[in-house]
Design a protein around this motif. Structure first.
Motif, PDB file in Angstrom:
ATOM      1  N   GLY A  83       0.885  -1.326   0.413  1.00 15.38           N
ATOM      2  CA  GLY A  83      -0.269   0.000   0.060  1.00 15.38           C
ATOM      3  C   GLY A  83       0.768   1.469   0.152  1.00 15.38           C
ATOM      4  O   GLY A  83       1.917   1.166  -0.269  1.00 15.38           O
ATOM      5  N   ASP A  84      -0.052   2.701   0.467  1.00 15.48           N
ATOM      6  CA  ASP A  84       0.865   3.830   0.374  1.00 15.48           C
ATOM      7  C   ASP A  84       0.376   4.603   0.986  1.00 15.48           C
ATOM      8  O   ASP A  84      -0.668   5.556   0.962  1.00 15.48           O
ATOM      9  CB  ASP A  84       0.606   3.989  -1.402  1.00 15.48           C
ATOM     10  N   PRO A  85       1.361   3.928   3.304  1.00 11.49           N
ATOM     11  CA  PRO A  85       0.592   4.618   3.883  1.00 11.49           C
ATOM     12  C   PRO A  85       1.111   6.106   3.874  1.00 11.49           C
ATOM     13  O   PRO A  85       1.433   6.735   3.220  1.00 11.49           O
ATOM     14  CB  PRO A  85       1.906   3.727   4.961  1.00 11.49           C
ATOM     15  N   GLU A  86       0.097   7.408   4.858  1.00 15.83           N
ATOM     16  CA  GLU A  86      -0.101   8.397   4.580  1.00 15.83           C
ATOM     17  C   GLU A  86       1.291   8.548   5.673  1.00 15.83           C
ATOM     18  O   GLU A  86       2.451   9.940   5.425  1.00 15.83           O
ATOM     19  CB  GLU A  86      -1.000   8.901   5.579  1.00 15.83           C
ATOM     20  N   VAL A  87       1.313   7.929   6.514  1.00  5.98           N
ATOM     21  CA  VAL A  87       2.500   8.578   8.140  1.00  5.98           C
ATOM     22  C   VAL A  87       3.491   7.096   8.218  1.00  5.98           C
ATOM     23  O   VAL A  87       2.877   5.629   8.301  1.00  5.98           O
ATOM     24  CB  VAL A  87       2.245   8.700   8.634  1.00  5.98           C
ATOM     25  N   VAL A  88       4.872   7.188   8.221  1.00  3.69           N
ATOM     26  CA  VAL A  88       6.085   6.196   8.380  1.00  3.69           C
ATOM     27  C   VAL A  88       6.715   6.568   9.015  1.00  3.69           C
ATOM     28  O   VAL A  88       7.745   7.646   9.094  1.00  3.69           O
ATOM     29  CB  VAL A  88       6.442   6.218   6.843  1.00  3.69           C
ATOM     30  N   GLY A  89       6.841   5.663   9.947  1.00  2.00           N
ATOM     31  CA  GLY A  89       8.085   6.245  11.262  1.00  2.00           C
ATOM     32  C   GLY A  89       9.143   6.160  11.081  1.00  2.00           C
ATOM     33  O   GLY A  89       9.610   5.051  10.488  1.00  2.00           O
ATOM     34  N   ASP A  90      10.270   6.765  12.015  1.00  2.98           N
ATOM     35  CA  ASP A  90      11.998   6.313  12.054  1.00  2.98           C
ATOM     36  C   ASP A  90      11.982   4.987  12.170  1.00  2.98           C
ATOM     37  O   ASP A  90      11.000   4.461  13.094  1.00  2.98           O
ATOM     38  CB  ASP A  90      12.412   7.213  13.020  1.00  2.98           C
ATOM     39  N   TRP A  91      12.669   4.432  11.544  1.00  5.99           N
ATOM     40  CA  TRP A  91      13.578   3.010  11.861  1.00  5.99           C
ATOM     41  C   TRP A  91      12.435   2.216  12.389  1.00  5.99           C
ATOM     42  O   TRP A  91      12.831   1.723  13.549  1.00  5.99           O
ATOM     43  CB  TRP A  91      14.216   3.212  13.307  1.00  5.99           C
ATOM     44  N   ILE A  92      11.690   1.478  11.282  1.00  8.34           N
ATOM     45  CA  ILE A  92      10.503   0.888  11.095  1.00  8.34           C
ATOM     46  C   ILE A  92      11.028  -0.829  11.451  1.00  8.34           C
ATOM     47  O   ILE A  92      10.268  -1.407  11.555  1.00  8.34           O
ATOM     48  CB  ILE A  92       9.555   1.275  10.078  1.00  8.34           C
ATOM     49  N   VAL A  93      12.573  -0.198  10.302  1.00 11.68           N
ATOM     50  CA  VAL A  93      12.776  -1.577  10.761  1.00 11.68           C
ATOM     51  C   VAL A  93      14.480  -1.590  10.576  1.00 11.68           C
ATOM     52  O   VAL A  93      14.929  -0.888  10.661  1.00 11.68           O
ATOM     53  CB  VAL A  93      12.808  -3.087   9.322  1.00 11.68           C
ATOM     54  N   ASN A  94      15.305  -3.216  10.713  1.00  7.05           N
ATOM     55  CA  ASN A  94      16.267  -3.193  10.799  1.00  7.05           C
ATOM     56  C   ASN A  94      17.761  -3.130   9.173  1.00  7.05           C
ATOM     57  O   ASN A  94      16.301  -2.584   8.888  1.00  7.05           O
ATOM     58  CB  ASN A  94      16.882  -3.830  11.301  1.00  7.05           C
ATOM     59  N   ARG A  95      18.931  -2.211   9.892  1.00 11.58           N
ATOM     60  CA  ARG A  95      19.338  -2.259   8.152  1.00 11.58           C
ATOM     61  C   ARG A  95      19.120  -3.243   7.295  1.00 11.58           C
ATOM     62  O   ARG A  95      19.067  -3.499   6.347  1.00 11.58           O
ATOM     63  CB  ARG A  95      20.625  -1.532   8.474  1.00 11.58           C
ATOM     64  N   SER A  96      19.127  -4.876   7.928  1.00  9.13           N
ATOM     65  CA  SER A  96      19.783  -5.546   7.388  1.00  9.13           C
ATOM     66  C   SER A  96      18.402  -6.343   6.467  1.00  9.13           C
ATOM     67  O   SER A  96      18.732  -6.959   5.925  1.00  9.13           O
ATOM     68  CB  SER A  96      19.780  -7.222   8.567  1.00  9.13           C
ATOM     69  N   CYS A  97      17.158  -5.432   7.285  1.00  6.88           N
ATOM     70  CA  CYS A  97      15.688  -6.640   6.380  1.00  6.88           C
ATOM     71  C   CYS A  97      15.490  -5.367   5.177  1.00  6.88           C
ATOM     72  O   CYS A  97      16.082  -3.883   4.889  1.00  6.88           O
ATOM     73  CB  CYS A  97      14.547  -5.909   7.466  1.00  6.88           C
ATOM     74  N   THR A  98      15.221  -6.544   4.107  1.00  2.87           N
ATOM     75  CA  THR A  98      14.049  -5.694   2.777  1.00  2.87           C
ATOM     76  C   THR A  98      13.643  -5.221   2.674  1.00  2.87           C
ATOM     77  O   THR A  98      12.208  -5.913   3.278  1.00  2.87           O
ATOM     78  CB  THR A  98      15.025  -6.750   1.826  1.00  2.87           C
ATOM     79  N   ILE A  99      12.059  -4.286   2.748  1.00  2.00           N
ATOM     80  CA  ILE A  99      11.193  -3.018   2.453  1.00  2.00           C
ATOM     81  C   ILE A  99      11.274  -4.209   0.544  1.00  2.00           C
ATOM     82  O   ILE A  99      12.379  -3.003  -0.307  1.00  2.00           O
ATOM     83  CB  ILE A  99      10.963  -2.343   2.860  1.00  2.00           C
ATOM     84  N   ARG A 100       9.032  -4.627   0.607  1.00  2.00           N
ATOM     85  CA  ARG A 100       9.650  -4.860  -0.905  1.00  2.00           C
ATOM     86  C   ARG A 100       7.938  -3.917  -1.031  1.00  2.00           C
ATOM     87  O   ARG A 100       7.201  -3.238  -0.318  1.00  2.00           O
ATOM     88  CB  ARG A 100       8.987  -6.266  -0.365  1.00  2.00           C
TER      89      ARG A 100
END
Length: 281
Positions: free
Chosen positions: A243-260
């Motif tokens: 989706g396309d969230p309106e708000v996304v906070g800082d550091w939602i995952v660790n650096r080692s994670c891939t966001i698709r």
């Protein structure tokens, strides 16, 4: 004639309807039943009773007061027939209770009500229970909890509701769920996470340090993703956000994670700006 005590049940010929601290202190049996004529169990009524092992609350009782059974460390069996409201810290620290069945009558469970019940392994809301909210810290630090069956109409999980329930793995969210508040599942044992379509908000640190998670998909319905939501989830390899969230906070995952995500989406921009690994759907 006063009060008559018989097989763990107090009966009054003066039409009192509150089972209070004075009566509670008189209870010495291992098996206790509180029923007619009582409608309410008062605050601290049997607090720190270490003799009681079995407690049955009869259908006449509709409300259990604050800290009523707090610290009843040998309580192993609990029946809540007909109860509608359990107030703050009512069963906090009942460290021998292993299962908890929440009847359909019970709609309101206040903060800390079952906190620190360190032996409880299963909690089941009865079918047709109409609770829509799990209050803050209700099951906090029930650190041997493995399975929770949530109410079918649940809309919100409150802050730190399952905080540090380190063995909690078995959970299925109902389709009605709209909001997961901050630190709700902080440091849980979840190995899989299936979030329902219709979920709108995931607040700060909701799944922080859930170190067994490897893959999570966030539904397209989600509009707000708080900061640190999956931060500290060291095994999380993929976080999928179609989706396309309106708000996304800082550091939602660790650096080692891939966001698709989808190319050109707000999440794509978020990844580029924050130097997160990114793959396109």
């Amino acid at each position: 004639m006063g009060n008559i005590y018989h097989t763990g049940v107090w009966v009054s010929d003066r039409n009192y309807d509150v089972f209070d601290r004075r009566l509670g202190k008189s209870m010495v049996d291992r098996e206790i039943r509180i029923a007619e004529p009582y409608r309410r169990i008062g605050s601290g009524a049997m607090k720190n009773n270490i003799k009681m092992k079995r407690l049955q609350i009869g259908n006449s009782v509709k409300e259990i007061g604050e800290e009523a059974f707090q610290g009843c460390s040998n309580l192993r069996f609990l029946t809540l027939d007909g109860v509608r409201t359990v107030q703050r810290s009512a069963f906090q620290g009942c460290t021998s209770l292993k299962t908890l069945d929440i009847p359909k009558s019970l709609r309101y469970i206040e903060k800390n009500a079952f906190m620190e019940n360190k032996a409880v392994r299963e909690i089941r809301y009865e079918t047709e229970n109409l609770s829509t909210v799990i209050s803050p810290e209700v099951f906090r630090e029930c650190n041997r909890l493995q399975l929770i069956v949530l109410p079918e109409k649940l809309e919100k999980v409150g802050p730190r509701a399952f905080y540090k329930c380190k063995e909690l793995d078995g959970i299925q969210f109902p389709a009605t769920l709209k909001e997961i508040e901050e630190e709700a599942f902080y440091q849980n044992g979840l190995t899989e996470l299936h979030l329902p379509n219709g979920l709108v908000k995931i607040s700060d640190s909701a799944f922080f340090k859930c170190t067994q998670l490897e893959y999570v998909r966030i539904p397209e319905s989600v509009k707000i993703i708080g900061k640190w939501v999956f931060h500290g989830c060291n095994r999380l390899k993929v976080l999928e956000i179609p989706g396309d969230p309106e708000v996304v906070g800082d550091w939602i995952v660790n650096r080692s994670c891939t966001i698709r995500c989808r190319k050109g989406s707000k999440i794509d921009k978020y990844c580029q700006e924050n130097d997160f690994l990114c793959e396109y759907l």
